[in-house]
Enzyme design. Structure first.
Site, PDB file in Angstrom:
ATOM      1  N   ASP A 205       0.831  -1.205   0.000  1.00 18.46           N
ATOM      2  CA  ASP A 205       0.000   0.000   0.000  1.00 18.46           C
ATOM      3  C   ASP A 205       0.870   1.262   0.000  1.00 18.46           C
ATOM      4  O   ASP A 205       1.851   1.336   0.740  1.00 18.46           O
ATOM      5  CB  ASP A 205      -0.892  -0.022   1.245  1.00 18.46           C
ATOM      6  CG  ASP A 205      -1.843   1.149   1.309  1.00 18.46           C
ATOM      7  OD1 ASP A 205      -2.795   1.176   0.516  1.00 18.46           O
ATOM      8  OD2 ASP A 205      -1.630   2.043   2.160  1.00 18.46           O
ATOM      9  N   GLU A 274       1.358  -0.324  -4.965  1.00 22.98           N
ATOM     10  CA  GLU A 274       0.418   0.741  -5.304  1.00 22.98           C
ATOM     11  C   GLU A 274       1.191   2.050  -5.393  1.00 22.98           C
ATOM     12  O   GLU A 274       1.877   2.435  -4.440  1.00 22.98           O
ATOM     13  CB  GLU A 274      -0.672   0.855  -4.246  1.00 22.98           C
ATOM     14  CG  GLU A 274      -1.651   1.984  -4.516  1.00 22.98           C
ATOM     15  CD  GLU A 274      -2.424   2.426  -3.282  1.00 22.98           C
ATOM     16  OE1 GLU A 274      -3.602   2.763  -3.419  1.00 22.98           O
ATOM     17  OE2 GLU A 274      -1.828   2.441  -2.174  1.00 22.98           O
TER      18      GLU A 274
END
Length: 543
Positions: A205, A274
């Site tokens: 993330d 990401e």
């Protein structure tokens, strides 16, 4: 756990199914999905024809950001189950030849993490440098002008320590200091904890947020006409700066190489990052360069509101121009953005549009992430102000209504409470449209989006051109996207009508035949006398 013999390149061209545990399936009756719910639905996931499941955070957390604020990297939050439940998930998935990837949130923790509690106690303790601390300016104000994505300054005063700490997201999510070698080593150990338990990889993330500029230079002002939103609204003050110094620092490259070195010790494991930076495509290229950093990265370019032939072609061509030997990963929906059928499809429940968007995304060069509910054609769920749970939406309502609309529970069976999601009171309501188009209904409908997904992904898995081929685009009439994929002297041409109007196309030369076979995904498209007629949102493959 013993590593089994596998294809180390399984992830190239794979389809990864994202599970948002809170909203997938609840077995405890508390209204929140759990790990046992995922175990119970593994056969459903496998039957979709995907290669891997990516499980969003299930770690111990105060849930201020619903699991993306981790208070213990090595434990399962009780609302989701236990470590033994997770171990069973891994075991059951491996029995089905399904890979399991898990979210890892490395750039920040919860302020309730033991590390932060200790770090905040003094400037001289063992973890004093594990977070980003800075003295105030002479006038007592924040160290610089950095802004949090969730609103306001990215700095929060801590009276006990007598300093500000950095938080790129919620103030309850302090940023870790990756300039600290001891912290970096600890983070690698947290990753290895899960590798030893048998995970097949990580979705990392906000991976470009790990490092900050140590000089704490102000970010430059961004003119209004240049402000765009990628994972945040253009009206968000965050869009008013060029984020040159609060993320995407050069030092992150060497850290990613250390992550790759760790993964190389566990053959077949992968890292998907990401990436959301000022130039996400350039960053993606750097982060996947030379097979020594991330295996793949995905960005927000196809998670944005723009939907046109030009936008898709420009995005793909821009990435292909810089990615070199790197590998892309595409997604058109996830837990942070409005569902694609609503975002790109004018807010209407449209099964043909849902089918077309899957086929389109799965025809791009790279790996594909599919978000739970896409396979059912779910629209964005309507959420009222008093139903909001997302702090992002609460902060910016009504201009930005948050992410709850894409996070509502999966509808399994309308005849059961909460459409089969939970016997208790669901944490978010099941949308009426979703309940009507639930899994049990779609399983029995040969023309459903769900059955299309199964058939299409089964067919795609046998198309070497779509898994491994090069990509380019062929000029075509307005609103018709034509993709050419080539591999080992084989060619597939994929055509997509992005509009709600019929399109007639007469290419200069088309000696391929319309692919139908036993799978009629091109049934609404006809080919006669070298003229192709596309129904609204129709598509076809020529090979």
């Amino acid at each position: 756990m013993k590593q089994h013999s596998i294809n180390q390149d399984w992830w190239r061209g794979a389809v990864i199914y994202q599970v948002y545990p809170r909203s997938f399936c609840d077995t405890s009756g508390d209204g929140i999905g759990d790990i046992r719910g995922i175990i119970n639905k593994l056969d459903y996931i496998v039957e979709l024809g995907v290669d891997a499941v990516w499980v969003s955070p299930f770690f111990k957390s105060p849930m201020k950001d619903f699991g993306y604020d981790i208070s213990d990297y090595r434990d399962v939050d009780p609302i989701f189950g236990s470590l033994s439940d997770f171990d069973e998930l891994i075991d059951q998935a491996k029995q089905r030849n399904l890979k399991v990837m898990i979210d890892q949130v490395l750039s920040h923790t919860s302020d309730q993490h033991d590390w932060f509690v200790e770090s905040s106690e003094s400037r001289s303790n063992a973890k004093a440098d594990w977070y980003v601390w800075a003295d105030p300016k002479a006038d007592g104000s924040a160290p610089n002008n950095w802004i949090s994505i969730f609103g306001g300054s990215a700095w929060e005063w801590h009276a006990g320590r007598g300093q500000y700490y950095l938080h790129n997201f919620l103030k309850s999510q302090p940023d870790l200091n990756f300039h600290c070698a001891e912290l970096r080593q600890q983070i690698l150990q947290e990753l290895e904890f899960w590798l030893k338990r048998g995970v097949d990889g990580f979705r990392l993330d906000a991976i470009n947020f790990c490092y900050h500029d140590q000089s704490l230079r102000d970010n430059p002002f961004k003119p209004r006409e240049q402000r765009t939103g990628r994972g945040f609204s253009p009206d968000n003050p965050y869009a008013a700066q060029y984020h040159h110094f609060d993320n995407t620092q050069i030092e992150n490259l060497s850290f990613l190489e250390s992550v790759r070195d760790l993964l190389n010790q566990y053959p077949g494991t992968v890292a998907l990052g990401e990436i959301n930076s000022e130039d996400s495509l350039k960053t993606l290229s750097e982060y996947t360069e030379g097979g020594k950093r991330l295996h793949m990265g995905y960005n927000f370019e196809l998670l944005a509101d723009e939907f046109s032939v030009d936008h898709i072609k420009t995005t793909v061509n821009s990435l292909e121009a810089v990615i070199g030997e790197g590998w892309p990963c595409w997604a058109v929906s996830n837990h942070d953005v409005t569902r694609v059928v609503t975002r790109w499809g004018n807010g209407k429940l449209n099964q043909e549009f849902a089918k077309m968007t899957l086929a389109l995304a799965a025809s791009l060069r790279g790996t594909l992430c599919v978000y739970q509910g896409e396979e059912l054609g779910f629209t964005e769920a309507p959420i009222q102000r008093d139903q909001l749970k997302d702090p992002f939406g609460i902060e910016f309502w009504p201009e930005f209504k948050g992410r709850d609309g894409c996070r509502t529970p999966i509808a399994w069976d309308e005849s059961e409470p909460n459409a089969g999601f939970s016997q208790g009171s669901a944490w978010l309501p099941v949308a009426p449209d979703h309940a009507q188009n639930n899994v049990s209904v779609q399983i029995d409908d040969p023309g459903s989006v769900l059955n299309f997904y199964k058939s299409f992904l089964s067919w795609r898995s046998e198309q070497t051109t779509l898994i491994k081929g090069d990509i380019c685009f062929i000029d075509a009439p307005d609103n018709l996207l034509v993709i050419k994929r080539s591999h080992d002297q084989q060619t597939t041409i994929a055509c997509f009508n992005l509009s709600d109007q019929p399109i007639i196309w007469q290419p200069q030369k088309l000696d391929q035949e319309l692919v139908l076979g036993t799978y009629k995904f091109g049934e609404k498209t006809s080919l006669e006398n070298n003229i192709v007629q596309f129904a609204p949102y129709g598509f076809a493959y020529f090979a």
